[in-house]
Design a protein around this motif. Structure first.
Motif, short mmCIF file in Angstrom:
data_model
loop_
_atom_site.label_atom_id
_atom_site.label_comp_id
_atom_site.label_asym_id
_atom_site.label_seq_id
_atom_site.Cartn_x
_atom_site.Cartn_y
_atom_site.Cartn_z
N GLY A 32 104.20 138.21 56.08
CA GLY A 32 103.02 138.73 56.82
C GLY A 32 102.40 137.67 57.69
O GLY A 32 103.08 136.77 57.90
N GLY A 33 101.61 137.79 58.61
CA GLY A 33 100.89 136.98 59.31
C GLY A 33 101.48 136.95 60.77
O GLY A 33 101.96 138.04 61.30
N LEU A 95 100.47 146.87 63.09
CA LEU A 95 101.48 146.42 63.93
C LEU A 95 102.71 145.55 63.33
O LEU A 95 103.87 145.55 63.46
CB LEU A 95 101.00 145.65 65.08
N ASP A 96 102.28 144.49 62.02
CA ASP A 96 103.23 143.72 61.53
C ASP A 96 104.37 144.67 60.67
O ASP A 96 105.23 144.05 60.14
CB ASP A 96 102.79 142.74 60.61
N HIS A 97 104.21 146.08 60.56
CA HIS A 97 104.99 146.88 59.90
C HIS A 97 105.71 147.89 60.77
O HIS A 97 106.61 148.41 60.40
CB HIS A 97 104.27 147.74 58.74
N VAL A 98 105.28 147.87 62.23
CA VAL A 98 105.91 148.71 63.08
C VAL A 98 106.32 148.43 64.56
O VAL A 98 107.02 149.04 65.07
CB VAL A 98 105.12 149.90 63.25
N PHE A 234 98.06 136.22 49.61
CA PHE A 234 97.30 135.16 49.67
C PHE A 234 97.19 134.15 48.39
O PHE A 234 97.47 134.92 47.03
CB PHE A 234 95.69 135.43 49.96
N PRO A 235 96.91 133.11 48.19
CA PRO A 235 96.71 132.36 46.77
C PRO A 235 95.51 132.84 46.27
O PRO A 235 94.62 133.54 46.73
CB PRO A 235 96.55 130.88 47.25
N ASN A 236 95.30 132.46 44.92
CA ASN A 236 94.26 132.78 44.07
C ASN A 236 92.79 132.47 44.49
O ASN A 236 91.89 133.13 44.48
CB ASN A 236 94.40 132.16 42.64
N GLU A 237 92.86 131.35 45.33
CA GLU A 237 91.30 131.01 45.98
C GLU A 237 90.99 131.51 46.92
O GLU A 237 89.90 131.27 47.25
CB GLU A 237 91.84 129.37 46.54
N GLN A 238 91.78 132.73 47.51
CA GLN A 238 91.19 133.56 48.53
C GLN A 238 89.94 134.29 48.05
O GLN A 238 90.11 135.06 47.06
CB GLN A 238 92.40 134.46 49.17
N PRO A 239 88.82 134.36 48.55
CA PRO A 239 87.74 135.12 48.14
C PRO A 239 88.06 136.73 48.10
O PRO A 239 88.86 137.19 49.17
CB PRO A 239 86.57 134.76 49.18
N LEU A 277 104.41 137.26 51.95
CA LEU A 277 103.75 135.94 51.94
C LEU A 277 103.05 135.73 53.32
O LEU A 277 103.83 135.73 54.35
CB LEU A 277 104.43 134.82 51.50
N LYS A 278 101.90 135.12 53.49
CA LYS A 278 101.40 134.87 54.53
C LYS A 278 101.33 133.36 54.95
O LYS A 278 100.88 132.71 54.14
CB LYS A 278 99.87 135.28 54.97
#
Length: 312
Positions: A32-33, A95-98, A234-239, A277-278
Motif C-alpha cells: 500500500g502507500g 487509485l492504489d487498486h486501479v 499498519f503496526p499495532n501502534e497506529q491509533p 503493508l504500507k
C-alpha cells in the motif's frame, strides 16, 4: 513455531508434500502507500494454466516486467498483459487498486472488469471518462471504445470467470467510508480467498468479516482453502482513529481467532499471505515482527515479493 517468510522460490505451502498445489499467484504489486511501481495486484490461475484473473490492478506494467525478470513468465510483457490476464477483479476504486488498469488501458486487450456495482460505478463515472481518461469501456460516457466490459458481481453468488476454468464469489467488506470486496476464487474443488482493503469488525462496527468467515469456515475445516490473502497496513501502534479502514497485526489475529472458532480448527499451517503493508519500511519491518510474534496458531505467514510466484 514454524513461520515461513517468502523471499525466493515459489513455495508449495500449507501441507507441503501432501497435496499438489492448486493455484499459481504472481504478485505484480504487494504494497500500500506511495510506491506507484508496487501497488496491489495479483495474478492468479490454476497451476499449469496461463489463463489468469488479476485481483486488483494498482500496478501492472512494472510488476509484469519484474515478474519476467524473476522468470515467472518466459514471454514478453505485452503478451502477459494482453493474453494472460483474462479479466480484472477490483475490490474497490481507490487509485492504489486501479491506477495500473487505467494507465495500461491503451495497450490492453478486450476483457471484463469485475466488481460490485458501487465499485464499477466509480470507475465508470470518475476514471474511464473523457474528462479524466478515455472511456475504454462499453458503458458510460460517449464515445465508448468498447474494450472493457463491466461485469457486476452479486454478493455470495458464484460467477464463472470468462476464458478461465475458475469461478468467483464476491463478499462486501467495510473499508472506512466505502465498500470494499473479498473475492473467493475456486478452481475445481480448491479455493483461495483474496481480501481488498478492510477494517476489523470491532473498529468498523460491522459484521462483514464475520459473515465472510462464516462462509469460508467449512472450506477451512475441509482443507479446501489453499490460501487466504489479507491486508495488514499498519503496526499495532497506529491509533484506531487513523486506521481508515485497515488492519494491524493485533486486529488481524483477532479476526483469525473468529475464523478458527467458526471452523472448529486451530488454523495451524493455513497459508496467510500478508498484503498491503504500507511504507515507510521501518513500519513494514515492525509489522512483520509483530505478526510473527503474535502467530500463536502457527499459521504459515507469507510475505509476498513483487514478481516472485507463489503456489498453493
Amino acid at each position: 513455531m514454524l513461520i515461513t517468510c517468502l523471499f525466493s522460490l515459489p513455495i508449495l505451502a500449507f501441507a507441503q508434500g501432501k497435496t499438489a498445489p492448486s493455484f499459481r499467484i504472481v504478485p505484480l504489486g504487494v504494497l500500500g502507500g506511495i510506491d506507484e511501481s508496487n501497488l496491489s495486484a495479483y495474478m492468479v490461475a490454476p497451476v499449469g494454466s496461463d489463463n489468469y484473473a488479476c485481483l486488483d490492478a494498482g500496478t501492472l506494467h512494472a510488476g509484469i516486467e519484474k515478474a519476467i525478470e524473476n522468470k515467472a513468465f518466459s514471454v514478453r510483457g505485452d503478451k502477459v498483459l494482453r493474453q494472460y490476464i483474462k479479466g480484472y477483479f477490483i475490490s474497490h476504486a481507490h487509485l492504489d487498486h486501479v491506477s495500473g488498469l487505467i494507465i495500461n488501458s491503451p495497450e490492453d486487450s478486450a476483457k471484463n472488469i469485475y466488481g460490485l456495482s458501487s465499485t464499477l460505478e466509480t470507475i465508470k463515472t470518475h476514471y474511464l471518462t473523457w474528462e479524466s481518461w478515455a472511456n475504454f469501456a462499453d458503458d458510460g460516457a460517449t464515445p465508448q471504445l468498447k474494450k472493457y466490459h463491466y461485469s457486476v458481481l452479486q454478493p455470495g453468488t458464484e460467477t464463472p470467470i470468462d476464458n478461465t476454468d475458475m469461478q468467483v464469489q464476491a463478499f462486501p467488506l467495510s473499508h472506512s467510508n466505502l465498500t470494499s470486496t473479498a473475492f473467493l476464487v475456486r478452481s475445481k474443488g480448491s479455493y483461495m480467498l483474496y481480501l481488498g482493503d478492510t477494517g476489523a469488525d470491532e473498529i468498523e462496527k460491522s459484521q462483514n468479516l464475520h459473515k465472510l468467515w462464516e462462509a469460508v469456515a467449512p472450506l477451512v475445516a475441509a482443507g479446501k482453502l489453499k490460501a487466504l490473502m489479507i491486508e495488514v497496513s499498519f503496526p499495532n501502534e497506529q491509533p484506531d482513529k487513523t486506521l481508515f479502514g485497515h488492519l494491524t497485526p493485533r486486529l488481524l489475529m483477532n479476526e483469525l481467532d473468529v475464523l478458527a472458532q467458526l471452523s472448529g480448527t486451530t488454523l495451524k499451517g493455513l497459508n496467510v499471505v500478508v498484503t498491503h503493508l504500507k511504507p515507510p519500511y521501518r513500519s513494514i519491518s515492525k509489522i512483520k515482527t509483530q505478526l510473527n510474534y503474535a502467530n500463536k496458531r502457527q499459521m504459515n505467514l507469507v510475505y509476498p515479493r513483487q514478481g516472485k510466484p507463489l503456489e498453493f
